[in-house]
Motif scaffolding. Sequence first.
Motif, PDB file in Angstrom:
ATOM      1  N   VAL A 231     -24.096  14.626  -7.469  1.00 39.25           N
ATOM      2  CA  VAL A 231     -24.036  14.015  -8.631  1.00 39.25           C
ATOM      3  C   VAL A 231     -22.793  13.370  -8.076  1.00 39.25           C
ATOM      4  CG1 VAL A 231     -21.673  14.087 -10.579  1.00 39.25           C
ATOM      5  CG2 VAL A 231     -23.159  15.974 -10.204  1.00 39.25           C
ATOM      6  N   PRO A 232     -22.700  11.800  -8.101  1.00 41.12           N
ATOM      7  CA  PRO A 232     -22.371  10.587  -7.194  1.00 41.12           C
ATOM      8  C   PRO A 232     -20.939  10.131  -8.008  1.00 41.12           C
ATOM      9  CG  PRO A 232     -23.989  10.214  -8.846  1.00 41.12           C
ATOM     10  CD  PRO A 232     -24.372  10.692  -8.832  1.00 41.12           C
ATOM     11  N   GLY A 233     -20.117   9.883  -7.256  1.00 44.25           N
ATOM     12  CA  GLY A 233     -18.310  10.086  -7.193  1.00 44.25           C
ATOM     13  C   GLY A 233     -17.526   9.603  -6.164  1.00 44.25           C
ATOM     14  N   ALA A 234     -17.132   8.505  -6.292  1.00 46.14           N
ATOM     15  CA  ALA A 234     -16.051   8.238  -5.092  1.00 46.14           C
ATOM     16  C   ALA A 234     -14.530   7.744  -5.627  1.00 46.14           C
ATOM     17  CB  ALA A 234     -16.964   7.767  -3.325  1.00 46.14           C
ATOM     18  N   VAL A 235     -13.565   7.945  -4.467  1.00 48.42           N
ATOM     19  CA  VAL A 235     -12.892   7.105  -4.770  1.00 48.42           C
ATOM     20  C   VAL A 235     -12.828   6.135  -3.143  1.00 48.42           C
ATOM     21  CG1 VAL A 235      -9.788   7.237  -4.729  1.00 48.42           C
ATOM     22  CG2 VAL A 235     -11.556   9.186  -6.217  1.00 48.42           C
ATOM     23  N   LEU A 236     -12.392   4.751  -3.723  1.00 49.06           N
ATOM     24  CA  LEU A 236     -12.337   4.146  -2.710  1.00 49.06           C
ATOM     25  C   LEU A 236     -10.857   3.970  -2.861  1.00 49.06           C
ATOM     26  CD1 LEU A 236     -12.668   1.513  -0.919  1.00 49.06           C
ATOM     27  CD2 LEU A 236     -12.372  -0.083  -3.216  1.00 49.06           C
ATOM     28  N   VAL A 237      -9.904   4.179  -0.882  1.00 52.02           N
ATOM     29  CA  VAL A 237      -8.567   4.138  -0.909  1.00 52.02           C
ATOM     30  C   VAL A 237      -8.659   2.974  -0.070  1.00 52.02           C
ATOM     31  CG1 VAL A 237      -6.823   5.204   0.733  1.00 52.02           C
ATOM     32  CG2 VAL A 237      -9.390   6.270   0.017  1.00 52.02           C
ATOM     33  N   ARG A 238      -7.568   1.830  -1.430  1.00 54.55           N
ATOM     34  CA  ARG A 238      -7.666   0.851  -0.867  1.00 54.55           C
ATOM     35  C   ARG A 238      -6.128   0.358  -0.122  1.00 54.55           C
ATOM     36  NH1 ARG A 238      -9.573  -3.471  -3.749  1.00 54.55           N
ATOM     37  NH2 ARG A 238      -7.944  -4.184  -3.561  1.00 54.55           N
ATOM     38  N   ALA A 239      -5.285   1.221  -0.519  1.00 53.84           N
ATOM     39  CA  ALA A 239      -3.627   0.995   0.452  1.00 53.84           C
ATOM     40  C   ALA A 239      -3.203   2.286   0.495  1.00 53.84           C
ATOM     41  CB  ALA A 239      -2.870  -0.348  -0.040  1.00 53.84           C
ATOM     42  N   ALA A 240      -2.270   2.053   2.045  1.00 54.24           N
ATOM     43  CA  ALA A 240      -1.597   3.269   1.690  1.00 54.24           C
ATOM     44  C   ALA A 240      -0.368   2.357   2.600  1.00 54.24           C
ATOM     45  CB  ALA A 240      -1.724   4.034   2.702  1.00 54.24           C
TER      46      ALA A 240
ATOM     47  N   ARG B  35      -4.240  -3.806  14.947  1.00 51.17           N
ATOM     48  CA  ARG B  35      -3.758  -5.148  13.519  1.00 51.17           C
ATOM     49  C   ARG B  35      -3.616  -5.944  14.489  1.00 51.17           C
ATOM     50  NH1 ARG B  35      -4.942  -6.511   9.763  1.00 51.17           N
ATOM     51  NH2 ARG B  35      -3.202  -6.735   8.514  1.00 51.17           N
ATOM     52  N   LYS B  36      -3.229  -5.810  15.148  1.00 49.61           N
ATOM     53  CA  LYS B  36      -2.295  -7.264  15.941  1.00 49.61           C
ATOM     54  C   LYS B  36      -0.853  -7.487  14.943  1.00 49.61           C
ATOM     55  CE  LYS B  36      -6.058  -7.859  18.917  1.00 49.61           C
ATOM     56  NZ  LYS B  36      -7.204  -6.675  18.857  1.00 49.61           N
ATOM     57  N   LEU B  37      -0.115  -6.745  14.457  1.00 51.07           N
ATOM     58  CA  LEU B  37       0.513  -6.924  13.701  1.00 51.07           C
ATOM     59  C   LEU B  37       2.016  -6.886  13.772  1.00 51.07           C
ATOM     60  CD1 LEU B  37      -0.143  -9.013  11.130  1.00 51.07           C
ATOM     61  CD2 LEU B  37       0.075  -7.247  10.118  1.00 51.07           C
ATOM     62  N   THR B  38       3.026  -7.057  13.077  1.00 44.95           N
ATOM     63  CA  THR B  38       4.223  -5.924  13.290  1.00 44.95           C
ATOM     64  C   THR B  38       4.645  -6.260  12.032  1.00 44.95           C
ATOM     65  OG1 THR B  38       5.334  -7.912  13.898  1.00 44.95           O
ATOM     66  CG2 THR B  38       4.598  -7.431  16.203  1.00 44.95           C
ATOM     67  N   SER B  39       4.308  -6.535  11.178  1.00 43.25           N
ATOM     68  CA  SER B  39       4.642  -6.476   9.910  1.00 43.25           C
ATOM     69  C   SER B  39       4.489  -5.445   9.101  1.00 43.25           C
ATOM     70  CB  SER B  39       4.013  -7.460   8.616  1.00 43.25           C
ATOM     71  OG  SER B  39       5.267  -7.035   7.273  1.00 43.25           O
ATOM     72  N   LEU B  40       5.093  -4.088   8.916  1.00 46.64           N
ATOM     73  CA  LEU B  40       5.098  -2.904   8.614  1.00 46.64           C
ATOM     74  C   LEU B  40       4.006  -2.345   7.316  1.00 46.64           C
ATOM     75  CD1 LEU B  40       7.646  -0.954  10.133  1.00 46.64           C
ATOM     76  CD2 LEU B  40       5.592  -1.538  10.583  1.00 46.64           C
ATOM     77  N   ILE B  41       5.083  -3.441   5.925  1.00 43.52           N
ATOM     78  CA  ILE B  41       4.167  -2.999   4.700  1.00 43.52           C
ATOM     79  C   ILE B  41       3.378  -3.709   4.708  1.00 43.52           C
ATOM     80  CG2 ILE B  41       4.606  -4.576   2.571  1.00 43.52           C
ATOM     81  CD1 ILE B  41       6.430  -2.095   3.368  1.00 43.52           C
ATOM     82  N   GLU B  42       2.134  -4.925   5.452  1.00 42.60           N
ATOM     83  CA  GLU B  42       0.653  -5.625   5.890  1.00 42.60           C
ATOM     84  C   GLU B  42       0.419  -4.693   6.498  1.00 42.60           C
ATOM     85  OE1 GLU B  42       0.984  -9.592   6.320  1.00 42.60           O
ATOM     86  OE2 GLU B  42       2.998  -9.735   4.633  1.00 42.60           O
ATOM     87  N   LEU B  43       0.318  -3.647   7.405  1.00 45.11           N
ATOM     88  CA  LEU B  43      -0.666  -2.699   7.908  1.00 45.11           C
ATOM     89  C   LEU B  43      -1.304  -2.766   7.430  1.00 45.11           C
ATOM     90  CD1 LEU B  43       1.717  -0.983  10.311  1.00 45.11           C
ATOM     91  CD2 LEU B  43       0.572  -2.928  11.355  1.00 45.11           C
ATOM     92  N   ALA B  44      -1.289  -1.668   5.922  1.00 45.99           N
ATOM     93  CA  ALA B  44      -3.144  -1.424   5.269  1.00 45.99           C
ATOM     94  C   ALA B  44      -2.729  -1.659   3.597  1.00 45.99           C
ATOM     95  CB  ALA B  44      -2.737   0.321   5.606  1.00 45.99           C
ATOM     96  N   ASN B  45      -1.937  -2.951   3.493  1.00 49.69           N
ATOM     97  CA  ASN B  45      -2.371  -3.019   1.817  1.00 49.69           C
ATOM     98  C   ASN B  45      -3.533  -3.981   1.450  1.00 49.69           C
ATOM     99  OD1 ASN B  45      -1.838  -5.339   3.681  1.00 49.69           O
ATOM    100  ND2 ASN B  45      -0.126  -6.531   1.962  1.00 49.69           N
ATOM    101  N   GLY B  46      -4.861  -3.301   2.171  1.00 47.40           N
ATOM    102  CA  GLY B  46      -5.940  -3.835   1.137  1.00 47.40           C
ATOM    103  C   GLY B  46      -6.905  -3.097   1.865  1.00 47.40           C
ATOM    104  N   PRO B  47      -7.771  -2.349   1.247  1.00 46.25           N
ATOM    105  CA  PRO B  47      -8.766  -1.257   2.425  1.00 46.25           C
ATOM    106  C   PRO B  47      -9.731  -1.832   3.021  1.00 46.25           C
ATOM    107  CG  PRO B  47     -10.174  -3.257   0.456  1.00 46.25           C
ATOM    108  CD  PRO B  47      -8.523  -3.072   0.215  1.00 46.25           C
ATOM    109  N   GLY B  48      -9.721  -3.107   4.012  1.00 48.94           N
ATOM    110  CA  GLY B  48      -9.825  -3.681   5.262  1.00 48.94           C
ATOM    111  C   GLY B  48      -8.727  -3.859   5.839  1.00 48.94           C
ATOM    112  N   LYS B  49      -8.310  -3.845   5.647  1.00 51.49           N
ATOM    113  CA  LYS B  49      -6.649  -3.210   6.848  1.00 51.49           C
ATOM    114  C   LYS B  49      -6.474  -2.186   7.073  1.00 51.49           C
ATOM    115  CE  LYS B  49      -4.720  -7.513   4.282  1.00 51.49           C
ATOM    116  NZ  LYS B  49      -2.992  -7.786   3.394  1.00 51.49           N
ATOM    117  N   LEU B  50      -6.243  -1.301   6.131  1.00 50.85           N
ATOM    118  CA  LEU B  50      -6.663   0.166   6.021  1.00 50.85           C
ATOM    119  C   LEU B  50      -6.903   0.331   7.334  1.00 50.85           C
ATOM    120  CD1 LEU B  50      -5.866   2.838   3.789  1.00 50.85           C
ATOM    121  CD2 LEU B  50      -7.476   2.873   5.078  1.00 50.85           C
ATOM    122  N   THR B  51      -8.330   0.080   6.487  1.00 50.55           N
ATOM    123  CA  THR B  51      -9.428   0.910   8.004  1.00 50.55           C
ATOM    124  C   THR B  51      -9.235   0.286   8.976  1.00 50.55           C
ATOM    125  OG1 THR B  51     -11.534  -0.541   6.836  1.00 50.55           O
ATOM    126  CG2 THR B  51     -11.350   0.802   6.225  1.00 50.55           C
TER     127      THR B  51
END
Length: 189
Positions: free
Chosen positions: A90-99, A112-128
């Motif tokens: 049965v197909p079904g999946a949860v996309l983890v978008r932000a953390a 991430r080559k970044l220092t801003s803590l909040i922006e580290l994973a506030n989007g699906p591509g950023k999170l991975t």
Amino acid sequence: LPRQFYARPVLVVAKELLGKFLVRKTCDGRIVARIVEVEAYGGSDDPASHAYRGITERNRVMFGKPGFAYVYFIYGNHYCLNVKTETEGVPGAVLVRAAEIVDGHELACKNRKLTSLIELANGPGKLTKALNITKTQNGRDLVKSDQLYICGAKDTESLAISISSRIGIKTGNDKLWRFYITNNKAVSR
DNA sequence: GAGAAGATCTCCT
DNA sequence: GGAGATCTTCTCA
């Protein structure tokens, strides 16, 4: 979390994943991220889902056992992390978008080559990218892996949850299948 | 085998 | 607020 947790309807699992901890271990160290935003994707009832038109080489994890990671490459640049739910077949999946990163900030910033803590994973591509998740993680068993798994958290039932339509899709906008922790700063947008 | 679209991010104005 | 980057996967011939 045990297999039982994932082997339930995708909308139920999506909501309960909020506040849980996503753990990523590599040879470089460990990163722990608190999930703050997710989206649910179904099967033949959901035109926005990869599984809408049946099984293919790419989406076969969505038809497999619950508790496995479905990772796919998108827009020539990014990976997205999903968690398989429902029962086998049965197909079904949860996309983890932000953390929000709660441990391993240094390694996540380096990824991430970044220092801003909040922006580290506030989007699906950023999170991975922050967690160094790529296609090699596709099909990984989150119940048995020690490199990528999800832990329970206390008091998730008391979380204030907001609901909306999903982001970045052109069909299925009528479904309110996006869930996020109200007023959390690490939510995308 | 070609063509188009895509569950996004970043930089630019 | 808008467009380019960039490449995999799917669809159709």
